[in-house]
Design a protein around this motif. Sequence first.
Motif, PDB file in Angstrom:
ATOM      1  N   HIS A  29      31.108  48.295  47.753  1.00 26.46           N
ATOM      2  CA  HIS A  29      31.945  48.003  46.601  1.00 26.46           C
ATOM      3  C   HIS A  29      31.191  48.099  45.272  1.00 26.46           C
ATOM      4  O   HIS A  29      29.967  47.981  45.230  1.00 26.46           O
ATOM      5  CB  HIS A  29      32.498  46.570  46.679  1.00 26.46           C
ATOM      6  CG  HIS A  29      33.077  46.181  47.995  1.00 26.46           C
ATOM      7  ND1 HIS A  29      32.330  45.591  48.992  1.00 26.46           N
ATOM      8  CD2 HIS A  29      34.340  46.291  48.483  1.00 26.46           C
ATOM      9  CE1 HIS A  29      33.094  45.353  50.043  1.00 26.46           C
ATOM     10  NE2 HIS A  29      34.323  45.778  49.768  1.00 26.46           N
ATOM     11  N   ALA A  30      31.963  48.251  44.211  1.00 27.06           N
ATOM     12  CA  ALA A  30      31.521  47.938  42.853  1.00 27.06           C
ATOM     13  C   ALA A  30      32.210  46.634  42.461  1.00 27.06           C
ATOM     14  O   ALA A  30      33.387  46.426  42.778  1.00 27.06           O
ATOM     15  CB  ALA A  30      31.896  49.053  41.890  1.00 27.06           C
ATOM     16  N   VAL A  31      31.477  45.750  41.800  1.00 28.23           N
ATOM     17  CA  VAL A  31      31.964  44.408  41.488  1.00 28.23           C
ATOM     18  C   VAL A  31      31.899  44.204  39.983  1.00 28.23           C
ATOM     19  O   VAL A  31      30.813  44.259  39.383  1.00 28.23           O
ATOM     20  CB  VAL A  31      31.135  43.331  42.215  1.00 28.23           C
ATOM     21  CG1 VAL A  31      31.693  41.939  41.934  1.00 28.23           C
ATOM     22  CG2 VAL A  31      31.094  43.602  43.719  1.00 28.23           C
ATOM     23  N   PHE A  32      33.063  43.966  39.355  1.00 32.36           N
ATOM     24  CA  PHE A  32      33.176  43.869  37.909  1.00 32.36           C
ATOM     25  C   PHE A  32      33.550  42.449  37.479  1.00 32.36           C
ATOM     26  O   PHE A  32      34.179  41.709  38.242  1.00 32.36           O
ATOM     27  CB  PHE A  32      34.223  44.856  37.390  1.00 32.36           C
ATOM     28  CG  PHE A  32      33.969  46.275  37.801  1.00 32.36           C
ATOM     29  CD1 PHE A  32      32.980  47.020  37.199  1.00 32.36           C
ATOM     30  CD2 PHE A  32      34.720  46.863  38.817  1.00 32.36           C
ATOM     31  CE1 PHE A  32      32.740  48.333  37.576  1.00 32.36           C
ATOM     32  CE2 PHE A  32      34.492  48.169  39.207  1.00 32.36           C
ATOM     33  CZ  PHE A  32      33.501  48.910  38.583  1.00 32.36           C
ATOM     34  N   ILE A  33      33.185  42.096  36.256  1.00 31.65           N
ATOM     35  CA  ILE A  33      33.361  40.730  35.765  1.00 31.65           C
ATOM     36  C   ILE A  33      34.191  40.736  34.487  1.00 31.65           C
ATOM     37  O   ILE A  33      33.837  41.409  33.514  1.00 31.65           O
ATOM     38  CB  ILE A  33      31.993  40.080  35.503  1.00 31.65           C
ATOM     39  CG1 ILE A  33      31.176  40.022  36.796  1.00 31.65           C
ATOM     40  CG2 ILE A  33      32.154  38.686  34.907  1.00 31.65           C
ATOM     41  CD1 ILE A  33      29.696  39.912  36.580  1.00 31.65           C
ATOM     42  N   VAL A  39      42.001  32.725  28.472  1.00 32.53           N
ATOM     43  CA  VAL A  39      41.689  33.931  29.233  1.00 32.53           C
ATOM     44  C   VAL A  39      41.011  33.522  30.538  1.00 32.53           C
ATOM     45  O   VAL A  39      39.976  32.855  30.532  1.00 32.53           O
ATOM     46  CB  VAL A  39      40.764  34.869  28.441  1.00 32.53           C
ATOM     47  CG1 VAL A  39      40.364  36.076  29.285  1.00 32.53           C
ATOM     48  CG2 VAL A  39      41.449  35.323  27.153  1.00 32.53           C
ATOM     49  N   PRO A  40      41.557  33.889  31.687  1.00 28.02           N
ATOM     50  CA  PRO A  40      40.957  33.479  32.964  1.00 28.02           C
ATOM     51  C   PRO A  40      39.668  34.232  33.266  1.00 28.02           C
ATOM     52  O   PRO A  40      39.427  35.333  32.751  1.00 28.02           O
ATOM     53  CB  PRO A  40      42.042  33.825  33.987  1.00 28.02           C
ATOM     54  CG  PRO A  40      42.793  34.949  33.361  1.00 28.02           C
ATOM     55  CD  PRO A  40      42.796  34.678  31.882  1.00 28.02           C
ATOM     56  N   PHE A  41      38.863  33.627  34.097  1.00 25.75           N
ATOM     57  CA  PHE A  41      37.659  34.250  34.618  1.00 25.75           C
ATOM     58  C   PHE A  41      38.044  35.006  35.894  1.00 25.75           C
ATOM     59  O   PHE A  41      38.576  34.417  36.834  1.00 25.75           O
ATOM     60  CB  PHE A  41      36.618  33.171  34.904  1.00 25.75           C
ATOM     61  CG  PHE A  41      35.359  33.662  35.572  1.00 25.75           C
ATOM     62  CD1 PHE A  41      34.753  34.845  35.195  1.00 25.75           C
ATOM     63  CD2 PHE A  41      34.761  32.919  36.574  1.00 25.75           C
ATOM     64  CE1 PHE A  41      33.592  35.286  35.803  1.00 25.75           C
ATOM     65  CE2 PHE A  41      33.599  33.342  37.195  1.00 25.75           C
ATOM     66  CZ  PHE A  41      33.014  34.525  36.807  1.00 25.75           C
ATOM     67  N   ARG A  42      37.801  36.322  35.919  1.00 21.75           N
ATOM     68  CA  ARG A  42      38.197  37.150  37.058  1.00 21.75           C
ATOM     69  C   ARG A  42      37.035  38.031  37.512  1.00 21.75           C
ATOM     70  O   ARG A  42      36.222  38.459  36.698  1.00 21.75           O
ATOM     71  CB  ARG A  42      39.389  38.039  36.696  1.00 21.75           C
ATOM     72  CG  ARG A  42      40.645  37.273  36.271  1.00 21.75           C
ATOM     73  CD  ARG A  42      41.791  38.238  36.007  1.00 21.75           C
ATOM     74  NE  ARG A  42      41.439  39.215  34.987  1.00 21.75           N
ATOM     75  CZ  ARG A  42      41.855  40.491  34.981  1.00 21.75           C
ATOM     76  NH1 ARG A  42      42.647  40.932  35.955  1.00 21.75           N
ATOM     77  NH2 ARG A  42      41.509  41.312  34.011  1.00 21.75           N
ATOM     78  N   ILE A  43      37.007  38.297  38.799  1.00 21.33           N
ATOM     79  CA  ILE A  43      36.022  39.212  39.373  1.00 21.33           C
ATOM     80  C   ILE A  43      36.769  40.302  40.118  1.00 21.33           C
ATOM     81  O   ILE A  43      37.626  40.020  40.966  1.00 21.33           O
ATOM     82  CB  ILE A  43      35.064  38.471  40.322  1.00 21.33           C
ATOM     83  CG1 ILE A  43      34.298  37.379  39.555  1.00 21.33           C
ATOM     84  CG2 ILE A  43      34.079  39.453  40.958  1.00 21.33           C
ATOM     85  CD1 ILE A  43      33.429  36.515  40.441  1.00 21.33           C
ATOM     86  N   GLY A  44      36.476  41.549  39.787  1.00 20.18           N
ATOM     87  CA  GLY A  44      37.143  42.690  40.403  1.00 20.18           C
ATOM     88  C   GLY A  44      36.268  43.340  41.465  1.00 20.18           C
ATOM     89  O   GLY A  44      35.071  43.561  41.243  1.00 20.18           O
ATOM     90  N   VAL A  45      36.854  43.646  42.609  1.00 13.61           N
ATOM     91  CA  VAL A  45      36.142  44.279  43.719  1.00 13.61           C
ATOM     92  C   VAL A  45      36.826  45.616  44.020  1.00 13.61           C
ATOM     93  O   VAL A  45      38.026  45.654  44.310  1.00 13.61           O
ATOM     94  CB  VAL A  45      36.145  43.372  44.965  1.00 13.61           C
ATOM     95  CG1 VAL A  45      35.490  44.077  46.142  1.00 13.61           C
ATOM     96  CG2 VAL A  45      35.443  42.049  44.662  1.00 13.61           C
ATOM     97  N   MET A  46      36.059  46.705  43.938  1.00 10.28           N
ATOM     98  CA  MET A  46      36.621  48.037  44.128  1.00 10.28           C
ATOM     99  C   MET A  46      35.766  48.815  45.116  1.00 10.28           C
ATOM    100  O   MET A  46      34.538  48.832  44.993  1.00 10.28           O
ATOM    101  CB  MET A  46      36.670  48.778  42.790  1.00 10.28           C
ATOM    102  CG  MET A  46      37.379  50.120  42.863  1.00 10.28           C
ATOM    103  SD  MET A  46      37.527  50.896  41.222  1.00 10.28           S
ATOM    104  CE  MET A  46      35.854  51.504  41.011  1.00 10.28           C
ATOM    105  N   PRO A  47      36.383  49.463  46.107  1.00 15.89           N
ATOM    106  CA  PRO A  47      35.595  50.277  47.042  1.00 15.89           C
ATOM    107  C   PRO A  47      34.818  51.366  46.316  1.00 15.89           C
ATOM    108  O   PRO A  47      35.304  51.962  45.344  1.00 15.89           O
ATOM    109  CB  PRO A  47      36.652  50.878  47.971  1.00 15.89           C
ATOM    110  CG  PRO A  47      37.802  49.924  47.897  1.00 15.89           C
ATOM    111  CD  PRO A  47      37.813  49.419  46.482  1.00 15.89           C
ATOM    112  N   ARG A  48      33.590  51.617  46.773  1.00 18.49           N
ATOM    113  CA  ARG A  48      32.775  52.660  46.164  1.00 18.49           C
ATOM    114  C   ARG A  48      33.264  54.047  46.527  1.00 18.49           C
ATOM    115  O   ARG A  48      32.952  55.024  45.820  1.00 18.49           O
ATOM    116  CB  ARG A  48      31.309  52.488  46.589  1.00 18.49           C
ATOM    117  CG  ARG A  48      30.594  51.419  45.794  1.00 18.49           C
ATOM    118  CD  ARG A  48      29.226  51.073  46.342  1.00 18.49           C
ATOM    119  NE  ARG A  48      28.400  52.228  46.670  1.00 18.49           N
ATOM    120  CZ  ARG A  48      27.118  52.134  47.039  1.00 18.49           C
ATOM    121  NH1 ARG A  48      26.546  50.936  47.124  1.00 18.49           N
ATOM    122  NH2 ARG A  48      26.430  53.211  47.326  1.00 18.49           N
ATOM    123  N   THR A  49      34.014  54.191  47.607  1.00 19.84           N
ATOM    124  CA  THR A  49      34.623  55.476  47.927  1.00 19.84           C
ATOM    125  C   THR A  49      35.881  55.600  47.094  1.00 19.84           C
ATOM    126  O   THR A  49      36.688  54.683  47.033  1.00 19.84           O
ATOM    127  CB  THR A  49      34.963  55.549  49.415  1.00 19.84           C
ATOM    128  OG1 THR A  49      35.800  54.441  49.761  1.00 19.84           O
ATOM    129  CG2 THR A  49      33.701  55.501  50.257  1.00 19.84           C
TER     130      THR A  49
END
Length: 446
Positions: free
Chosen positions: A202-206, A228-238
């Motif tokens: 994954h790539a992990v964004f803040i 504004v909420p605190f969020r963490i995004g998880v995205m497959p690297r493929t």
Amino acid sequence: MNERAKPYISDHFAPVTDEITAHELTVRGSLPPELNGRYFRNGHNPKPGVTPGHWFRGEGMLHGVRLADGRAEWYRNRWVRTPFLDGVPFTGTELDVSAAATNIIFHGGRYLALQEANLPWEVTGELDTVGVHDFGGKLTSAMTAHPKEDPVTGELHFFSYSPFPPYLTYHVADAAGEIVRSQVVDGSGPSLMHDFAITREHAVFINSPVVFDHAEHSGIPYRWHDDVPFRIGVMPRTGPAPVTWFEIADQAAILHVTNSYVDQGGRVVLEGPRFDRAAWETSWKWWVGAPGYGSTFDAGSTLHRWILDPATGKATDEALDDLVTEFPSINDGHTASANRYSYAIAFPGAGLTGYHTAKFDTTTGERQLFSHGADRLPGEAVFVPAAGGTREDDGYLLTIVSDLRADASQLLVLDASDLTAEPVATVELPRRVPAGIHGHWIEDQK
């Protein structure tokens, strides 16, 4: 401290006014023979007569030490010669106008000086400026100062963020330095996104509550917003692939990531120093020199862990230590994979007098501390593996220390496996090096 001076150009952070080169530096102790390469460190060093409105807006200066065959061959410092150094103001539209003052990496045969609102600037192995680098025209937006190199594939993962749509774009360059993927990340907002992470999958964004705000006039137009909420995004690297955003119950900001990985239960784990609102806003006062700033540039971030479960969509978090720490680092061979040890600068307070280099064992919860003594400030600890090492912490930590009393600096080589030991080696530098931002050990190319 001179109360009339901004803290980020005073004491440990007082800029130097010239560029020098020195050869055959004095070494106390013994430099490990496997240390053949260059330790480069970047940081803000405003020109004489210039007082930027924010710590992050000072002109960029690189410092380097060349080690080879048990010797410290040279030290040199050079400004990164960008249009910003010549007085061209940064407007946000001309991506080559950069302080280039945050980090320096080596990838695809190039040394790149980085600052997140701009394109990279290429320099030589002797720190002379080559010019702006846009990956052969394929990068048309800014590049983060915190790319992640995958130790398995050699790929460089990085992102561009902006206060305007598209807010976030993810990029991958292959081991040769060619961009092979670019994707807009859906669902992001105008957050100040200094760092991110990758796992093997994954790539992990803040997305933190520190967001773009026209009302902030310090030169970095971002402020904390409670709505504004605190969020963490998880995205497959493929890819291209969708991103899953996890909303975290407790608001927080993350300036630097320690590491991220997938645990045995398939959950994404993210670790790094956590700021709450009070810690962030008090730290920001130091970064801008506003009334009420504290004695150090970090007012309270502490090591934290977030656990994101793709199967349930739930996020949990936990504190890992109560020391005030920042500038985390690990053995980079464990980037994107599970790590046991991490390192950081530990700040005065919570029972500590003076600055320390800290080592955390996140398996046992234990910590080790190396005290640098009175009026001595270490930089980020950069891990270098030991020859023939088999354990994760078999290696050395390299850090430049600013010594106010002696008006001097040293490059320390510490034993990463035991911070209670004396330094392995100390390289006496020919001047006091101002406290800076980030750096890397760049091994000689074979």
